[in-house]
Scaffold this active site. Structure first.
Site, PDB file in Angstrom:
ATOM      1  CG  HIS A  10      -4.620   9.772   0.216  1.00 59.23           C
ATOM      2  ND1 HIS A  10      -3.275   9.711  -0.019  1.00 59.23           N
ATOM      3  CD2 HIS A  10      -4.782   9.331   1.489  1.00 59.23           C
ATOM      4  CE1 HIS A  10      -2.650   9.238   1.056  1.00 59.23           C
ATOM      5  NE2 HIS A  10      -3.541   9.011   1.983  1.00 59.23           N
TER       6      HIS A  10
ATOM      7  CG  ASP B 185      -1.831   1.198   1.287  1.00 60.16           C
ATOM      8  OD1 ASP B 185      -2.951   1.061   0.755  1.00 60.16           O
ATOM      9  OD2 ASP B 185      -1.442   2.273   1.806  1.00 60.16           O
TER      10      ASP B 185
ATOM     11  CE  LYS C  75      -3.782   4.672   0.568  1.00 60.62           C
ATOM     12  NZ  LYS C  75      -2.362   4.509   0.936  1.00 60.62           N
TER      13      LYS C  75
ATOM     14  CG  ASN D 236       3.553  -6.523  11.946  1.00 62.93           C
ATOM     15  OD1 ASN D 236       3.552  -6.850  13.132  1.00 62.93           O
ATOM     16  ND2 ASN D 236       3.925  -5.325  11.540  1.00 62.93           N
TER      17      ASN D 236
ATOM     18  CE1 TYR E 116       0.457   7.824   2.643  1.00 65.13           C
ATOM     19  CE2 TYR E 116       0.906   5.553   2.090  1.00 65.13           C
ATOM     20  CZ  TYR E 116       0.080   6.503   2.652  1.00 65.13           C
ATOM     21  OH  TYR E 116      -1.105   6.108   3.219  1.00 65.13           O
TER      22      TYR E 116
ATOM     23  CD  GLN F  47      -5.819   2.584   3.005  1.00 63.42           C
ATOM     24  OE1 GLN F  47      -5.101   3.505   3.360  1.00 63.42           O
ATOM     25  NE2 GLN F  47      -5.460   1.733   2.056  1.00 63.42           N
TER      26      GLN F  47
HETATM   27  N1  LIG Z   1      -5.575   6.362   3.708  1.00 70.75           N
HETATM   28  C1  LIG Z   1      -5.043   7.100   4.661  1.00 70.75           C
HETATM   29  O1  LIG Z   1      -5.404   8.271   4.859  1.00 70.75           O
HETATM   30  C2  LIG Z   1      -3.994   6.488   5.533  1.00 70.75           C
HETATM   31  C3  LIG Z   1      -3.597   7.122   6.710  1.00 70.75           C
HETATM   32  C4  LIG Z   1      -2.626   6.519   7.494  1.00 70.75           C
HETATM   33  C5  LIG Z   1      -2.089   5.296   7.099  1.00 70.75           C
HETATM   34  N2  LIG Z   1      -2.476   4.702   5.932  1.00 70.75           N
HETATM   35  C6  LIG Z   1      -1.924   3.391   5.464  1.00 70.75           C
HETATM   36  O2  LIG Z   1      -2.042   2.448   6.518  1.00 70.75           O
HETATM   37  C7  LIG Z   1      -0.758   1.927   6.838  1.00 70.75           C
HETATM   38  C8  LIG Z   1      -0.712   1.549   8.304  1.00 70.75           C
HETATM   39  O3  LIG Z   1      -0.963   2.648   9.140  1.00 70.75           O
HETATM   40  P1  LIG Z   1       0.166   3.466   9.928  1.00 70.75           P
HETATM   41  O4  LIG Z   1       1.468   3.398   9.178  1.00 70.75           O
HETATM   42  O5  LIG Z   1      -0.367   4.808  10.172  1.00 70.75           O
HETATM   43  O6  LIG Z   1       0.273   2.793  11.325  1.00 70.75           O
HETATM   44  P2  LIG Z   1       0.437   1.344  11.964  1.00 70.75           P
HETATM   45  O7  LIG Z   1       0.652   0.296  10.947  1.00 70.75           O
HETATM   46  O8  LIG Z   1      -0.711   1.251  12.913  1.00 70.75           O
HETATM   47  O9  LIG Z   1       1.714   1.505  12.871  1.00 70.75           O
HETATM   48  C9  LIG Z   1       3.013   1.719  12.383  1.00 70.75           C
HETATM   49  C10 LIG Z   1       3.916   1.944  13.594  1.00 70.75           C
HETATM   50  O10 LIG Z   1       3.888   0.801  14.470  1.00 70.75           O
HETATM   51  C11 LIG Z   1       5.169   0.228  14.571  1.00 70.75           C
HETATM   52  N3  LIG Z   1       5.010  -1.241  14.488  1.00 70.75           N
HETATM   53  C12 LIG Z   1       4.671  -1.971  13.398  1.00 70.75           C
HETATM   54  N4  LIG Z   1       4.611  -3.278  13.686  1.00 70.75           N
HETATM   55  C13 LIG Z   1       4.923  -3.397  15.002  1.00 70.75           C
HETATM   56  C14 LIG Z   1       5.032  -4.500  15.890  1.00 70.75           C
HETATM   57  N5  LIG Z   1       4.823  -5.738  15.469  1.00 70.75           N
HETATM   58  N6  LIG Z   1       5.350  -4.239  17.195  1.00 70.75           N
HETATM   59  C15 LIG Z   1       5.538  -2.982  17.624  1.00 70.75           C
HETATM   60  N7  LIG Z   1       5.458  -1.888  16.831  1.00 70.75           N
HETATM   61  C16 LIG Z   1       5.151  -2.105  15.525  1.00 70.75           C
HETATM   62  C17 LIG Z   1       5.995   0.783  13.421  1.00 70.75           C
HETATM   63  O11 LIG Z   1       7.359   0.917  13.801  1.00 70.75           O
HETATM   64  P3  LIG Z   1       8.615   0.591  12.833  1.00 70.75           P
HETATM   65  O12 LIG Z   1       8.241   0.988  11.432  1.00 70.75           O
HETATM   66  O13 LIG Z   1       9.695   1.451  13.413  1.00 70.75           O
HETATM   67  O14 LIG Z   1       8.888  -0.875  12.973  1.00 70.75           O
HETATM   68  C18 LIG Z   1       5.343   2.147  13.212  1.00 70.75           C
HETATM   69  O15 LIG Z   1       5.889   3.093  14.128  1.00 70.75           O
HETATM   70  C19 LIG Z   1       0.170   3.074   6.420  1.00 70.75           C
HETATM   71  O16 LIG Z   1       1.527   2.712   6.355  1.00 70.75           O
HETATM   72  C20 LIG Z   1      -0.437   3.468   5.110  1.00 70.75           C
HETATM   73  O17 LIG Z   1      -0.073   2.566   4.089  1.00 70.75           O
HETATM   74  C21 LIG Z   1      -3.445   5.273   5.172  1.00 70.75           C
END
Ligand SMILES: NC(=O)c1ccc[n+]([C@@H]2O[C@H](COP(=O)([O-])OP(=O)(O)OC[C@H]3O[C@@H](n4cnc5c(N)ncnc54)[C@H](OP(=O)(O)O)[C@@H]3O)[C@@H](O)[C@H]2O)c1
Length: 279
Positions: free
Chosen positions: A105, A43, A73, A240, A48, A158
Site C-alpha cells: 500500500h 479495488d 493491498k 463513471n 479500508y 498505483q
Molecule cells: N493506493 C492509495 O494510497 C490510494 C489512495 C487513495 C485512493 N485510492 C484508491 O483510489 C480510489 C479512487 O480515489 P478516491 O476515492 O480517493 O477519489 P475519487 O475517485 O477521485 O473521488 C471520489 C469522490 O468523488 C465523488 N464522485 C465520484 N464520481 C463522481 C461523479 N461522477 N460526479 C461527481 N462526484 C463524483 C464521490 O462521491 P460519492 O461517493 O458521494 O458519490 C467521492 O466523494 C479509491 O476509492 C481507492 O480505491 C488508493
C-alpha cells in the site's frame, strides 16, 4: 477494455474504488450495483476495512469469480508471519482463495523493509495465491531500491494521478520498465471542478455532452492509465463506467495534459509519516 500486465494477466482499465466506503450495507450495495452495471474490477485494501462486504457482494452477484478482478493491498510492513496472516485474513474476508492483484500500500522509508516485504510478495506470487503483484505510492527511487533485490518486477504501481498531477516522468519510467500505472484520486478531491481545471474540463465535457469525471477517466484510459473512481451514488457509478465509451480528440487530450501543475492532494510518498515499521 483491458490492460495486459507484464505477465500477460488482463486487468480491466476501469474499476470501482472503495476507499472510505463503509463496511456493511454501503460497501455491499455499492459493489453489488457496480457489478450489475458492468464493472468487473474492484479495488479495496486491508486499510479500508471493507473487504468483508466487498467479498459478500461479489459472492451474491453470482458472477463467476474468474470474471472479476480483485485488487487488495497489504496494510503494513511487518514480519513475514504477520504479513501472511494479514493476507490470509484478506482471502477469508473476500471469500476467495486468490486475489488478482496484491499491492504494497505504501513504501516504507527504509528500503530494506520494502525489499523484505517484496520478497514475501514474490513468494505469494510463486505460490499462485496472487495472479499479479505490485506496489502503490512508489516513486522512481523507491522502485530502483526495490530492484536491487527483486527477482520479479512489480506489475502495477498505483499512484495519485489526475489532471493536476499527470505523472508524466513517472509514467515514462514505468513504461520503460513494463510496469502498468494506475490512478487514484482522479477527481483531485473535488479540485477538478474548480479553477483552470473546471474551466477547461467543463468545455471539453460540453463538446461531448459528457461530465467532467467522464472526461478525466477517458483521458486517463487514452493515456493507458488504469482508472478506479470511487462513488457510492448509483447514478455516478453508472456515469463513471460509461466513460469507457467516450473518445476525446487529440487536441482535447493535449489540452488536459496542459493542466498539469504538479498539484498533490494526497500524501507525498517521499515525505510520508510511515516507517520504519508501520505494524
Ligand atoms: N493506493 C492509495 O494510497 C490510494 C489512495 C487513495 C485512493 N485510492 C484508491 O483510489 C480510489 C479512487 O480515489 P478516491 O476515492 O480517493 O477519489 P475519487 O475517485 O477521485 O473521488 C471520489 C469522490 O468523488 C465523488 N464522485 C465520484 N464520481 C463522481 C461523479 N461522477 N460526479 C461527481 N462526484 C463524483 C464521490 O462521491 P460519492 O461517493 O458521494 O458519490 C467521492 O466523494 C479509491 O476509492 C481507492 O480505491 C488508493
Amino acid at each position: 477494455m483491458n490492460k495486459k500486465l507484464a505477465n500477460g494477466v488482463l486487468m480491466p482499465m476501469i474499476g470501482l474504488g472503495t476507499f472510505l466506503v463503509a463496511d456493511g450495507t454501503s460497501a455491499y450495495e455499492t459493489v453489488l450495483h457496480a457489478l450489475s452495471v458492468g464493472y468487473r474490477h474492484i479495488d479495496t485494501a486491508q486499510m479500508y476495512k471493507n473487504e468483508e462486504s466487498v467479498g459478500q457482494a461479489i459472492k451474491d452477484s453470482k458472477i463467476p469469480r474468474k470474471d472479476i478482478f480483485i485488487t487488495t493491498k497489504q496494510r503494513g510492513h511487518s514480519t513475514v508471519e504477520k504479513m501472511r496472516a494479514q493476507f490470509e485474513e484478506s482471502l477469508a474476508k473476500l471469500q476467495t482463495d486468490y486475489v488478482d492483484l496484491y499491492l504494497i500500500h505504501w513504501p516504507n522509508q527504509d528500503k530494506k523493509i520494502n525489499q523484505q516485504t517484496w520478497a514475501f510478495f514474490e513468494t505469494l506470487y510463486q505460490e499462485k495465491k496472487v495472479r499479479a503483484i505490485g506496489v502503490s505510492n512508489f516513486t522512481r527511487s523507491h522502485l530502483t531500491d526495490l530492484f536491487e533485490t527483486a527477482e520479479i518486477k512489480p506489475m502495477v504501481n498505483q499512484v495519485e494521478l489526475h489532471p493536476g498531477l499527470s505523472q508524466v516522468p513517472l509514467k515514462k519510467y514505468l513504461d520503460s520498465e513494463g510496469i502498468a500505472i494506475e490512478s487514484y484520486g482522479p477527481l483531485m478531491k473535488g479540485g477538478v471542478f474548480e479553477g483552470i481545471w473546471g474551466e477547461t474540463l467543463g468545455e471539453i465535457a460540453k463538446n461531448h455532452n459528457a461530465s467532467i469525471p467522464q472526461v478525466i477517466f477517458a483521458w486517463g484510459m487514452a493515456r493507458d492509465v488504469i482508472m478506479i473512481p470511487k462513488s457510492v451514488t448509483p447514478s455516478r457509478i453508472e456515469e463513471n463506467f460509461k466513460s469507457k465509451d467516450l473518445v476525446l480528440t487529440k487536441e482535447e487530450l493535449l489540452q488536459i495534459d496542459d493542466l498539469n501543475r504538479g498539484k498533490r492532494v494526497y500524501t507525498d510518498p517521499d515525505n510520508s509519516p510511515w516507517g520504519p515499521y508501520t505494524e
